[in-house]
Enzyme design. Structure first.
Site, PDB file in Angstrom:
ATOM      1  N   ASN A  64       7.599  16.629   5.339  1.00 53.24           N
ATOM      2  CA  ASN A  64       8.328  17.855   5.651  1.00 53.24           C
ATOM      3  C   ASN A  64       9.619  17.461   6.373  1.00 53.24           C
ATOM      4  O   ASN A  64       9.588  17.113   7.542  1.00 53.24           O
ATOM      5  CB  ASN A  64       7.437  18.741   6.544  1.00 53.24           C
ATOM      6  CG  ASN A  64       8.161  19.970   7.054  1.00 53.24           C
ATOM      7  OD1 ASN A  64       9.249  20.309   6.584  1.00 53.24           O
ATOM      8  ND2 ASN A  64       7.550  20.648   8.027  1.00 53.24           N
TER       9      ASN A  64
ATOM     10  N   LYS B 184      12.055  19.286   7.240  1.00 49.01           N
ATOM     11  CA  LYS B 184      12.617  20.348   8.097  1.00 49.01           C
ATOM     12  C   LYS B 184      14.122  20.456   7.817  1.00 49.01           C
ATOM     13  O   LYS B 184      14.529  20.337   6.663  1.00 49.01           O
ATOM     14  CB  LYS B 184      12.294  20.057   9.570  1.00 49.01           C
ATOM     15  CG  LYS B 184      10.801  19.783   9.753  1.00 49.01           C
ATOM     16  CD  LYS B 184      10.338  19.730  11.163  1.00 49.01           C
ATOM     17  CE  LYS B 184       8.850  19.443  11.180  1.00 49.01           C
ATOM     18  NZ  LYS B 184       8.279  19.444  12.516  1.00 49.01           N
TER      19      LYS B 184
ATOM     20  N   HIS C 254       4.198  27.402   8.360  1.00 47.29           N
ATOM     21  CA  HIS C 254       4.393  26.289   9.296  1.00 47.29           C
ATOM     22  C   HIS C 254       4.566  26.854  10.708  1.00 47.29           C
ATOM     23  O   HIS C 254       5.136  27.927  10.885  1.00 47.29           O
ATOM     24  CB  HIS C 254       5.623  25.473   8.886  1.00 47.29           C
ATOM     25  CG  HIS C 254       5.767  24.229   9.687  1.00 47.29           C
ATOM     26  ND1 HIS C 254       6.357  24.219  10.932  1.00 47.29           N
ATOM     27  CD2 HIS C 254       5.362  22.958   9.452  1.00 47.29           C
ATOM     28  CE1 HIS C 254       6.311  22.982  11.422  1.00 47.29           C
ATOM     29  NE2 HIS C 254       5.702  22.202  10.535  1.00 47.29           N
TER      30      HIS C 254
ATOM     31  N   GLU D   7       6.554  26.236  13.000  1.00 46.55           N
ATOM     32  CA  GLU D   7       7.930  26.570  13.392  1.00 46.55           C
ATOM     33  C   GLU D   7       8.346  27.912  12.799  1.00 46.55           C
ATOM     34  O   GLU D   7       9.110  28.664  13.406  1.00 46.55           O
ATOM     35  CB  GLU D   7       8.884  25.434  12.971  1.00 46.55           C
ATOM     36  CG  GLU D   7       8.753  24.245  13.919  1.00 46.55           C
ATOM     37  CD  GLU D   7       8.979  22.895  13.270  1.00 46.55           C
ATOM     38  OE1 GLU D   7       9.601  22.818  12.205  1.00 46.55           O
ATOM     39  OE2 GLU D   7       8.506  21.893  13.863  1.00 46.55           O
TER      40      GLU D   7
ATOM     41  N   GLU E 294      -2.491  21.682  11.578  1.00 42.38           N
ATOM     42  CA  GLU E 294      -1.476  21.090  12.446  1.00 42.38           C
ATOM     43  C   GLU E 294      -1.551  21.723  13.834  1.00 42.38           C
ATOM     44  O   GLU E 294      -0.999  22.819  14.053  1.00 42.38           O
ATOM     45  CB  GLU E 294      -0.077  21.343  11.876  1.00 42.38           C
ATOM     46  CG  GLU E 294       0.144  20.748  10.510  1.00 42.38           C
ATOM     47  CD  GLU E 294       1.632  20.526  10.230  1.00 42.38           C
ATOM     48  OE1 GLU E 294       2.014  19.375  10.008  1.00 42.38           O
ATOM     49  OE2 GLU E 294       2.393  21.501  10.272  1.00 42.38           O
TER      50      GLU E 294
ATOM     51  N   GLY F 118       5.664  17.072  16.513  1.00 37.02           N
ATOM     52  CA  GLY F 118       6.933  16.576  17.052  1.00 37.02           C
ATOM     53  C   GLY F 118       6.876  16.154  18.508  1.00 37.02           C
ATOM     54  O   GLY F 118       7.908  15.943  19.139  1.00 37.02           O
TER      55      GLY F 118
ATOM     56  N   SER G  53       2.553  14.548  14.560  1.00 37.03           N
ATOM     57  CA  SER G  53       2.886  13.206  15.055  1.00 37.03           C
ATOM     58  C   SER G  53       2.149  12.074  14.332  1.00 37.03           C
ATOM     59  O   SER G  53       1.798  11.076  14.954  1.00 37.03           O
ATOM     60  CB  SER G  53       2.650  13.121  16.573  1.00 37.03           C
ATOM     61  OG  SER G  53       3.501  14.024  17.245  1.00 37.03           O
TER      62      SER G  53
HETATM   63  P1  PGA Z   1       5.682  15.767  13.047  1.00 37.93           P
HETATM   64  O1  PGA Z   1       5.781  17.171  12.271  1.00 37.93           O
HETATM   65  O2  PGA Z   1       5.048  14.778  12.120  1.00 37.93           O
HETATM   66  O3  PGA Z   1       7.094  15.416  13.397  1.00 37.93           O
HETATM   67  O4  PGA Z   1       4.825  16.009  14.260  1.00 37.93           O
HETATM   68  C1  PGA Z   1       4.724  17.597  11.463  1.00 37.93           C
HETATM   69  C2  PGA Z   1       5.066  18.937  10.861  1.00 37.93           C
HETATM   70  O5  PGA Z   1       5.742  19.732  11.516  1.00 37.93           O
HETATM   71  O6  PGA Z   1       4.667  19.249   9.725  1.00 37.93           O
END
Ligand code: PGA
Length: 256
Positions: free
Chosen positions: A10, A12, A96, A98, A168, A174, A213
């Protein structure tokens, strides 16, 4: 693991068109053993068309990061499933964290999007996960149950190849903090019982990815965790070496 592992990157809001094309070109040349793992790139909208084109004839998949539930209309800044389909996109990330937390997407809205994606015969990568506060209050299962039931409401039957779930935990996205193996195993096991309850024996093949992460140092251990069918990766999917290393580790594991 019965299912072919899936590794979805992803991106983003990262990588320009040129950066994106050059990146997938490099990964394409480095990943030689494409049979053991399904790799999906989820770039921003602007690059989708060109990246599908750059990966034409390969087994790499391409996904969008969002879609609107209507097929067209006065929805400034949005994109429809039909439009994604016309670019030969195969997957769409829906719900997601976010989108939920920064852009205020509700479970009801997510449900409409899931239906739109399924009706368009694309595959949703449906994201669920608890916040740190939920976890501290011992509400993880309740939240997962709620998100799955509401997100998939009205979906009567499912072809297991047409749905991907991504667990997640919001606090692990993140942040550099990964859920422990026990936490991941427990959450994936619980998600599976909900899916079994909703879809019966067919649910056994619905892949459940872990996200939060994931990187080249924890991928090997996480992929061996019971119930983990692959990863949804943010930060580490942007770097060629990290992403290739994760793919290689999952490929090795799947050889066993
Ligand atoms: P990350 O993000 O691997 O940077 O923690 C995962 C995601 O948001 O799908």
């Amino acid at each position: 693991m019965k299912i072919k592992p899936i590794i979805a990157g992803n991106w983003k809001m990262h990588k320009t068109l040129t950066d994106g094309i050059s990146f997938v070109g490099k990964i394409r040349n480095r990943i030689l053993d494409k049979e053991k793992v399904k790799v999906i790139f989820c770039p921003p909208f602007n690059s989708l068309f060109s990246i599908v084109d750059a990966l034409d004839g390969t087994s790499f998949g391409v996904g969008a990061q969002n879609a609107h539930h209507e097929s067209q209309g006065a929805f400034t800044g949005e994109i429809s499933v039909e439009m994604l389909k016309s670019m030969r996109v195969q997957y769409v990330i829906i719900g997601h964290s976010e989108r939920r937390h920064i852009f205020g997407e509700t479970d009801g809205w997510i449900n409409q999007k899931i239906h739109a994606v399924l009706n368009g015969e694309l595959t949703p990568i449906f994201c669920i996960g608890e916040t740190l506060e939920d976890r501290q209050m011992n509400r993880t299962n309740e939240i997962l149950h709620h998100q799955i039931k509401l997100g998939l409401e009205g979906v009567e039957t499912i072809d297991s190849e047409k749905l991907i779930i991504a667990y997640e935990p919001v606090w692990a996205i993140g942040t550099g903090e990964t859920a422990s193996n026990d936490q991941v195993e427990e959450a994936h096991g619980y998600v599976k019982t909900i899916l079994d309850d909703m879809f019966g024996h067919n649910s056994g093949e619905i892949p459940i990815l872990y996200g939060g992460s994931v990187n080249e140092n924890n991928a090997a251990e996480l992929i061996q965790t019971e119930g983990v069918d692959g990863f949804l990766i943010g930060g580490a999917s942007l770097k060629e070496d990290s992403f290739c290393s994760i793919i290689a580790q999952v490929t090795n594991y799947n050889k066993g």
